[in-house]
Motif scaffolding. Sequence first.
Motif, mmCIF file in Angstrom:
data_model
loop_
_atom_site.group_PDB
_atom_site.id
_atom_site.type_symbol
_atom_site.label_atom_id
_atom_site.label_comp_id
_atom_site.label_asym_id
_atom_site.label_seq_id
_atom_site.Cartn_x
_atom_site.Cartn_y
_atom_site.Cartn_z
ATOM 1 N N PHE A 186 0.793 -1.159 0.133
ATOM 2 C CA PHE A 186 0.117 -0.063 -0.090
ATOM 3 C C PHE A 186 0.811 1.179 0.062
ATOM 4 N N GLY A 187 2.147 1.201 0.419
ATOM 5 C CA GLY A 187 2.951 2.588 0.609
ATOM 6 C C GLY A 187 3.002 2.795 2.056
ATOM 7 N N HIS A 188 3.875 3.316 2.532
ATOM 8 C CA HIS A 188 4.073 3.820 3.813
ATOM 9 C C HIS A 188 3.233 5.105 3.985
ATOM 10 N N GLY A 189 2.480 5.289 5.047
ATOM 11 C CA GLY A 189 1.517 6.577 5.412
ATOM 12 C C GLY A 189 0.363 6.453 4.633
ATOM 13 N N SER A 190 0.106 5.549 3.804
ATOM 14 C CA SER A 190 -1.213 5.709 2.901
ATOM 15 C C SER A 190 -1.999 5.489 3.866
ATOM 16 N N ILE A 191 -3.569 5.647 3.413
ATOM 17 C CA ILE A 191 -4.764 5.391 4.490
ATOM 18 C C ILE A 191 -4.931 3.955 4.438
ATOM 19 N N LEU A 192 -4.703 3.121 3.627
ATOM 20 C CA LEU A 192 -4.910 1.631 3.624
ATOM 21 C C LEU A 192 -4.136 1.142 4.562
ATOM 22 N N PHE A 193 -2.815 1.479 4.564
ATOM 23 C CA PHE A 193 -1.754 0.928 5.431
ATOM 24 C C PHE A 193 -2.069 1.230 6.882
ATOM 25 N N ILE A 194 -2.500 2.700 7.034
ATOM 26 C CA ILE A 194 -2.914 3.201 8.512
ATOM 27 C C ILE A 194 -4.014 2.157 8.978
ATOM 28 N N ILE A 195 -5.186 2.118 8.044
ATOM 29 C CA ILE A 195 -6.091 1.319 8.522
ATOM 30 C C ILE A 195 -5.877 0.010 8.910
ATOM 31 N N LEU A 196 -5.195 -0.723 8.097
ATOM 32 C CA LEU A 196 -4.808 -2.172 8.329
ATOM 33 C C LEU A 196 -4.028 -2.109 9.411
ATOM 34 N N ALA A 197 -2.872 -1.399 9.898
ATOM 35 C CA ALA A 197 -2.047 -1.292 11.085
ATOM 36 C C ALA A 197 -3.049 -1.249 12.201
ATOM 37 N N ALA A 198 -3.847 -0.380 12.030
ATOM 38 C CA ALA A 198 -4.622 0.008 13.368
ATOM 39 C C ALA A 198 -5.686 -1.452 13.574
ATOM 40 N N ALA A 199 -5.949 -1.728 12.448
ATOM 41 C CA ALA A 199 -7.141 -2.915 12.645
ATOM 42 C C ALA A 199 -6.278 -4.232 13.069
ATOM 43 N N THR A 200 -5.033 -4.285 12.803
ATOM 44 C CA THR A 200 -4.128 -5.569 13.171
ATOM 45 C C THR A 200 -3.925 -5.349 14.797
ATOM 46 N N ALA A 201 -3.301 -4.223 15.073
ATOM 47 C CA ALA A 201 -3.140 -3.878 16.649
ATOM 48 C C ALA A 201 -4.476 -4.335 17.421
ATOM 49 N N LEU A 202 -5.568 -3.562 16.972
ATOM 50 C CA LEU A 202 -6.877 -3.953 17.553
ATOM 51 C C LEU A 202 -7.390 -5.464 17.584
ATOM 52 N N VAL A 203 -7.125 -6.012 16.516
ATOM 53 C CA VAL A 203 -7.626 -7.441 16.703
ATOM 54 C C VAL A 203 -6.922 -8.525 17.430
ATOM 55 N N LEU A 204 -5.537 -8.087 17.500
ATOM 56 C CA LEU A 204 -4.683 -8.750 18.246
ATOM 57 C C LEU A 204 -5.241 -8.577 19.719
ATOM 58 N N PHE A 205 -5.729 -7.649 20.342
ATOM 59 C CA PHE A 205 -6.176 -7.272 21.257
ATOM 60 C C PHE A 205 -7.522 -8.098 21.711
ATOM 61 N N LEU A 206 -8.352 -7.990 20.534
ATOM 62 C CA LEU A 206 -9.426 -8.686 20.692
ATOM 63 C C LEU A 206 -9.475 -10.096 20.748
ATOM 64 N N ALA A 207 -8.307 -10.498 20.165
ATOM 65 C CA ALA A 207 -8.222 -12.197 19.966
ATOM 66 C C ALA A 207 -8.161 -12.950 21.268
ATOM 67 N N ALA A 208 -7.631 -12.138 22.241
ATOM 68 C CA ALA A 208 -7.927 -12.663 23.579
ATOM 69 C C ALA A 208 -9.112 -13.017 23.909
ATOM 70 N N ASN A 209 -10.352 -12.430 23.270
ATOM 71 C CA ASN A 209 -11.357 -12.550 23.466
ATOM 72 C C ASN A 209 -11.987 -14.253 23.368
ATOM 73 N N THR A 210 -11.252 -14.754 22.644
ATOM 74 C CA THR A 210 -11.354 -16.416 22.454
ATOM 75 C C THR A 210 -11.051 -17.187 23.965
ATOM 76 N N ALA A 211 -10.282 -16.625 24.602
ATOM 77 C CA ALA A 211 -10.114 -17.091 25.722
ATOM 78 C C ALA A 211 -10.820 -16.726 26.843
ATOM 79 N N TYR A 212 -11.201 -15.446 26.690
ATOM 80 C CA TYR A 212 -12.347 -14.767 27.728
ATOM 81 C C TYR A 212 -13.536 -15.600 27.508
ATOM 82 N N ASN A 213 -13.722 -16.138 26.493
ATOM 83 C CA ASN A 213 -15.045 -16.839 26.431
ATOM 84 C C ASN A 213 -14.727 -18.357 26.800
ATOM 85 N N GLY A 214 -13.666 -18.897 26.522
ATOM 86 C CA GLY A 214 -13.452 -20.559 26.588
ATOM 87 C C GLY A 214 -13.090 -20.706 27.863
ATOM 88 N N PHE A 215 -12.026 -19.740 28.537
ATOM 89 C CA PHE A 215 -11.626 -20.254 29.991
ATOM 90 C C PHE A 215 -12.778 -20.256 31.003
#
Length: 700
Positions: free
Chosen positions: A321-350
């Motif tokens: 996408f190119g450094h600093g592009s809007i799609l790069f920023i959106i994907l970077a933010a979504a990646t960080a956020l979904v990694l936080f939310l990935a822990a929710n699998t454990a919050y439902n299973g445990f």
Amino acid sequence: MSKLTDVPKRILIGRALRSDRLGETLLPKRIALPVFASDPLSSVAYAPGEVLLVLSIAGLSAYHFSPWIAVAVVVLMFTVVASYRQNVHAYPSGGGDYEVANTNLGPKAGLTVASALLVDYVLTVAVSISSGIENLGSAIPFVVEHKVLCAVAVIVLLTLMNLRGVKESGKLFAIPTYVFVTGVFLMLVWGAFRSFVLGDEMKAPTADLVIKPEHEGLAGLALVFLLLRAFSSGCAALTGVEAISNGVPAFRKPKSKNAATTLALMGGLAVTMFCGIIVLAMATDVRMAERPAHDLFLNGQPVGADYVQNPVISQVAEAVFGHGSILFIILAAATALVLFLAANTAYNGFPLLGSILAQDRYLPRQLHTRGDRLAFSNGIVLLAGAAALLVVIYGADSTRLIQLYIVGVFVSFTLSQIGMVRHWNRHLRTEKDPAKRRRMIRSRAINTFGAFFTGLVLVVVLVTKFTHGAWVALLGMVIFYATMSAIRRHYDRVAEEIAAPEGPSDDSVRPSRVHSIVLVSKVHRPTLRAVAYAKLMRSDTLEAVSINVDPDETKALKDEWERRGISVPLKILDSPYREITRPIIEYVKNLRRESPRDAVSVIIPEYVVGHWYEHLLHNQSALRLKGRLLFTPGVMVTSVPYQLESSEAAKQRARRRQEWNAPGAVRRGPVEQRKPKAASNSGNKGSGNGVGNGVGNGKS
């Protein structure tokens, strides 16, 4: 104290829900996918990087093995998904791997699976959030400088979201998960179009770096071992697959069908993203190293300690996408956020697994009941505490934490699939319908292959990761196993001890006499109410008892008792050391020694207060006294409450609430799940708003 915490509790997690609203928390497939599959979906953010990190030990030349490792991971993913589709149809009650192993292989195998899953769930939270912090830290320096603090803060936030209830948290999690999946697929399609159609040269930001191999020119067994270790690291993409089989009860009807469909969707999305990122990483010349400061070189010089090694997905997105592009920023933010939310699998299973284990008496019974928002609150809090502890110990370093990972999940995979093979064998012995037998034979074949493959991977993981940290996970499993076994033995011992006998026993034989004692400090309304209640009981003997701590107050008490003409005899116990509890305990024990077949009823007047701080000012002596009396056989403790004016204010506050549930009403769960509880050996052991008015002259 409950009054003090009630308002912030409602603000943070919301108003309590009635048990009959449990059905409103069930999930449709579009919400269940991000709730239960966010872990394996988000693992594509770090699993490809883990493969390249291990291969970098042998230098850049070993990178060409990465597509073949990806193929092996894909085959394993499809095998596991196909196997678990059989599980959710055969065992839709939510026990998942634990129920399968426990039913078909016995309690020890079931407990082994449960221990492995509990460890894996804790690691899922720690790894996912630590990885998310590292992704976010590449854009926000403050996060990198305070990794541990930020990771713990995210755990706290995620815990509060889950305490509000699975449906509400699922809606919150759906948006970033779908944005992440859409962003990754858009990156794969656009990257493939640029590379194969337009012929553009896409270069990752690390393309010009040179990798210094730790062991150059590996061959033979050493190379095989390295490839197996890279494969075991890539298997991180499979973590969380079992969560859907554990969470079948949370799906809407038809539960099994919806869970199986969600499994298939998850598997297809995960393997496509994983393979696509590996291919683009090779096409864009991504460079990764386990020790980037020493092993990555630019212009013949190591990059140094200030170099920040960004994840593979971030480097690929920058190249496409190119450094600093809007799609790069959106994907970077979504990646960080979904990694936080990935822990929710454990919050439902445990918490759900903890509830099942508690029902089977392997964990404290408090984990079996639902909280105010119909979530398993105690399990959620326990998971958060354990994950936060790991994050602090390992400094929120995902590379160190991931070495502990995967062992537990493949233990559960293997034992579960072996259990399913036995399940089908048992049913085939009795099933006569040819069509059903064909389906069972096909399912058995799938589970047999799954058991063989996951067992083989388990051996690989243990061999390649043991010295790199897997031993910590195994130690955690052993600790969980030993603890749960000890809890089960305790519950079994108590159940045997309190079981009602067939014939007469000491507990069912009527006492010869009942000797009642009213504890008094002064002649006031609570005392008069307690004396009146004691008279109503028509005990064989009745007396009032007070402690002589201050001679003047004792004399005043005796004079007032005589002046009022109270017909109950007043006995004064001397206390030369100004103790209140010990003289009463000794007096009660003496009564029991003199007449072992008599029962002693101790009646305590208590204040009922309406403000949290009033509990600190009243009832403390009686609390200590009651705690001691409860350990004395043949002694019954009865509280006679006296409501102060402040208690009326508390009552009015309760009435103003739209929904008022008695404490614990929701936590006991749906009516059909409640079990009868043993009756208490005491009387009214607490008024609900306060206990203990103080026993002794002037002590309150």
